[in-house]
Scaffold this motif. Structure first.
Motif, PDB file in Angstrom:
ATOM      1  N   ALA A 140       0.831  -1.202   0.000  1.00  0.00           N
ATOM      2  CA  ALA A 140       0.000   0.000   0.000  1.00  0.00           C
ATOM      3  C   ALA A 140       0.867   1.253   0.000  1.00  0.00           C
ATOM      4  O   ALA A 140       0.595   2.209  -0.739  1.00  0.00           O
ATOM      5  CB  ALA A 140      -0.937  -0.006   1.206  1.00  0.00           C
ATOM      6  N   GLU A 141       1.915   1.259   0.810  1.00  0.00           N
ATOM      7  CA  GLU A 141       2.826   2.408   0.841  1.00  0.00           C
ATOM      8  C   GLU A 141       3.504   2.593  -0.507  1.00  0.00           C
ATOM      9  O   GLU A 141       3.675   3.717  -0.981  1.00  0.00           O
ATOM     10  CB  GLU A 141       3.864   2.230   1.947  1.00  0.00           C
ATOM     11  CG  GLU A 141       3.282   2.368   3.336  1.00  0.00           C
ATOM     12  CD  GLU A 141       4.262   1.957   4.429  1.00  0.00           C
ATOM     13  OE1 GLU A 141       5.430   1.632   4.104  1.00  0.00           O
ATOM     14  OE2 GLU A 141       3.859   1.970   5.595  1.00  0.00           O
ATOM     15  N   HIS A 142       3.885   1.497  -1.139  1.00  0.00           N
ATOM     16  CA  HIS A 142       4.522   1.557  -2.453  1.00  0.00           C
ATOM     17  C   HIS A 142       3.561   2.156  -3.482  1.00  0.00           C
ATOM     18  O   HIS A 142       3.940   3.050  -4.248  1.00  0.00           O
ATOM     19  CB  HIS A 142       4.967   0.150  -2.869  1.00  0.00           C
ATOM     20  CG  HIS A 142       5.556   0.087  -4.237  1.00  0.00           C
ATOM     21  ND1 HIS A 142       6.786   0.612  -4.541  1.00  0.00           N
ATOM     22  CD2 HIS A 142       5.067  -0.440  -5.385  1.00  0.00           C
ATOM     23  CE1 HIS A 142       7.035   0.403  -5.833  1.00  0.00           C
ATOM     24  NE2 HIS A 142       6.010  -0.230  -6.359  1.00  0.00           N
ATOM     25  N   TYR A 143       2.316   1.669  -3.499  1.00  0.00           N
ATOM     26  CA  TYR A 143       1.340   2.198  -4.451  1.00  0.00           C
ATOM     27  C   TYR A 143       1.027   3.665  -4.170  1.00  0.00           C
ATOM     28  O   TYR A 143       0.821   4.450  -5.088  1.00  0.00           O
ATOM     29  CB  TYR A 143       0.055   1.361  -4.440  1.00  0.00           C
ATOM     30  CG  TYR A 143       0.225   0.022  -5.117  1.00  0.00           C
ATOM     31  CD1 TYR A 143       0.800  -0.084  -6.376  1.00  0.00           C
ATOM     32  CD2 TYR A 143      -0.179  -1.146  -4.503  1.00  0.00           C
ATOM     33  CE1 TYR A 143       0.963  -1.300  -7.000  1.00  0.00           C
ATOM     34  CE2 TYR A 143      -0.024  -2.371  -5.114  1.00  0.00           C
ATOM     35  CZ  TYR A 143       0.548  -2.445  -6.366  1.00  0.00           C
ATOM     36  OH  TYR A 143       0.704  -3.648  -6.985  1.00  0.00           O
ATOM     37  N   LEU A 174       3.805   5.625  -5.634  1.00  0.00           N
ATOM     38  CA  LEU A 174       3.658   5.675  -7.093  1.00  0.00           C
ATOM     39  C   LEU A 174       2.576   6.676  -7.492  1.00  0.00           C
ATOM     40  O   LEU A 174       2.746   7.433  -8.461  1.00  0.00           O
ATOM     41  CB  LEU A 174       3.316   4.287  -7.643  1.00  0.00           C
ATOM     42  CG  LEU A 174       4.429   3.248  -7.602  1.00  0.00           C
ATOM     43  CD1 LEU A 174       3.899   1.887  -8.046  1.00  0.00           C
ATOM     44  CD2 LEU A 174       5.594   3.675  -8.483  1.00  0.00           C
ATOM     45  N   ALA A 175       1.473   6.694  -6.754  1.00  0.00           N
ATOM     46  CA  ALA A 175       0.386   7.629  -7.058  1.00  0.00           C
ATOM     47  C   ALA A 175       0.856   9.068  -6.888  1.00  0.00           C
ATOM     48  O   ALA A 175       0.579   9.930  -7.738  1.00  0.00           O
ATOM     49  CB  ALA A 175      -0.818   7.358  -6.157  1.00  0.00           C
ATOM     50  N   LYS A 176       1.590   9.336  -5.822  1.00  0.00           N
ATOM     51  CA  LYS A 176       2.111  10.688  -5.599  1.00  0.00           C
ATOM     52  C   LYS A 176       3.066  11.091  -6.711  1.00  0.00           C
ATOM     53  O   LYS A 176       3.034  12.235  -7.186  1.00  0.00           O
ATOM     54  CB  LYS A 176       2.795  10.780  -4.243  1.00  0.00           C
ATOM     55  CG  LYS A 176       1.822  10.787  -3.096  1.00  0.00           C
ATOM     56  CD  LYS A 176       2.551  10.868  -1.770  1.00  0.00           C
ATOM     57  CE  LYS A 176       1.555  10.810  -0.619  1.00  0.00           C
ATOM     58  NZ  LYS A 176       2.223  10.868   0.673  1.00  0.00           N
ATOM     59  N   ALA A 177       3.918  10.172  -7.141  1.00  0.00           N
ATOM     60  CA  ALA A 177       4.857  10.467  -8.222  1.00  0.00           C
ATOM     61  C   ALA A 177       4.108  10.761  -9.514  1.00  0.00           C
ATOM     62  O   ALA A 177       4.457  11.706 -10.246  1.00  0.00           O
ATOM     63  CB  ALA A 177       5.823   9.294  -8.419  1.00  0.00           C
ATOM     64  N   GLU A 178       3.062  10.005  -9.805  1.00  0.00           N
ATOM     65  CA  GLU A 178       2.271  10.246 -11.012  1.00  0.00           C
ATOM     66  C   GLU A 178       1.576  11.604 -10.944  1.00  0.00           C
ATOM     67  O   GLU A 178       1.538  12.336 -11.932  1.00  0.00           O
ATOM     68  CB  GLU A 178       1.237   9.130 -11.217  1.00  0.00           C
ATOM     69  CG  GLU A 178       1.824   7.826 -11.680  1.00  0.00           C
ATOM     70  CD  GLU A 178       2.505   7.935 -13.038  1.00  0.00           C
ATOM     71  OE1 GLU A 178       1.955   8.591 -13.950  1.00  0.00           O
ATOM     72  OE2 GLU A 178       3.597   7.369 -13.187  1.00  0.00           O
ATOM     73  N   GLU A 179       1.027  11.933  -9.794  1.00  0.00           N
ATOM     74  CA  GLU A 179       0.382  13.241  -9.643  1.00  0.00           C
ATOM     75  C   GLU A 179       1.397  14.364  -9.827  1.00  0.00           C
ATOM     76  O   GLU A 179       1.100  15.377 -10.462  1.00  0.00           O
ATOM     77  CB  GLU A 179      -0.287  13.346  -8.278  1.00  0.00           C
ATOM     78  CG  GLU A 179      -1.505  12.465  -8.149  1.00  0.00           C
ATOM     79  CD  GLU A 179      -2.039  12.372  -6.728  1.00  0.00           C
ATOM     80  OE1 GLU A 179      -3.167  11.894  -6.580  1.00  0.00           O
ATOM     81  OE2 GLU A 179      -1.318  12.770  -5.774  1.00  0.00           O
TER      82      GLU A 179
END
Length: 66
Positions: free
Chosen positions: A39-42, A45-50
């Motif tokens: 969950a922390e990894h995803y 990844l979501a923060k990086a995409e944003e």
């Protein structure tokens, strides 16, 4: 009639049940920890995409009135 062998066998069975219960708890903790790491990894990844989306998205400015 008291048969010590059966008492010993019952004690071993009790210990075996305790060991199985402990093993189940350990594996549950490990599974929870693994899911939290995923969950922390995803989330990262979501923060990086944003962050990347903000960099490439056109800046929204109000259009000047004619």
């Amino acid at each position: 009639m008291h048969i010590p062998r059966y008492d010993k066998a019952a004690e071993y069975r009790r210990r075996a049940a305790e060991a199985r219960a402990a093993a189940q708890q350990i594996s549950l903790r490990e599974a929870r920890a693994q899911l939290r790491r995923m969950a922390e990894h995803y989330e990262a990844l979501a923060k990086a995409e944003e962050h990347e989306a903000r960099k490439v998205a056109p800046i929204q400015r109000p259009k000047p009135e004619a």
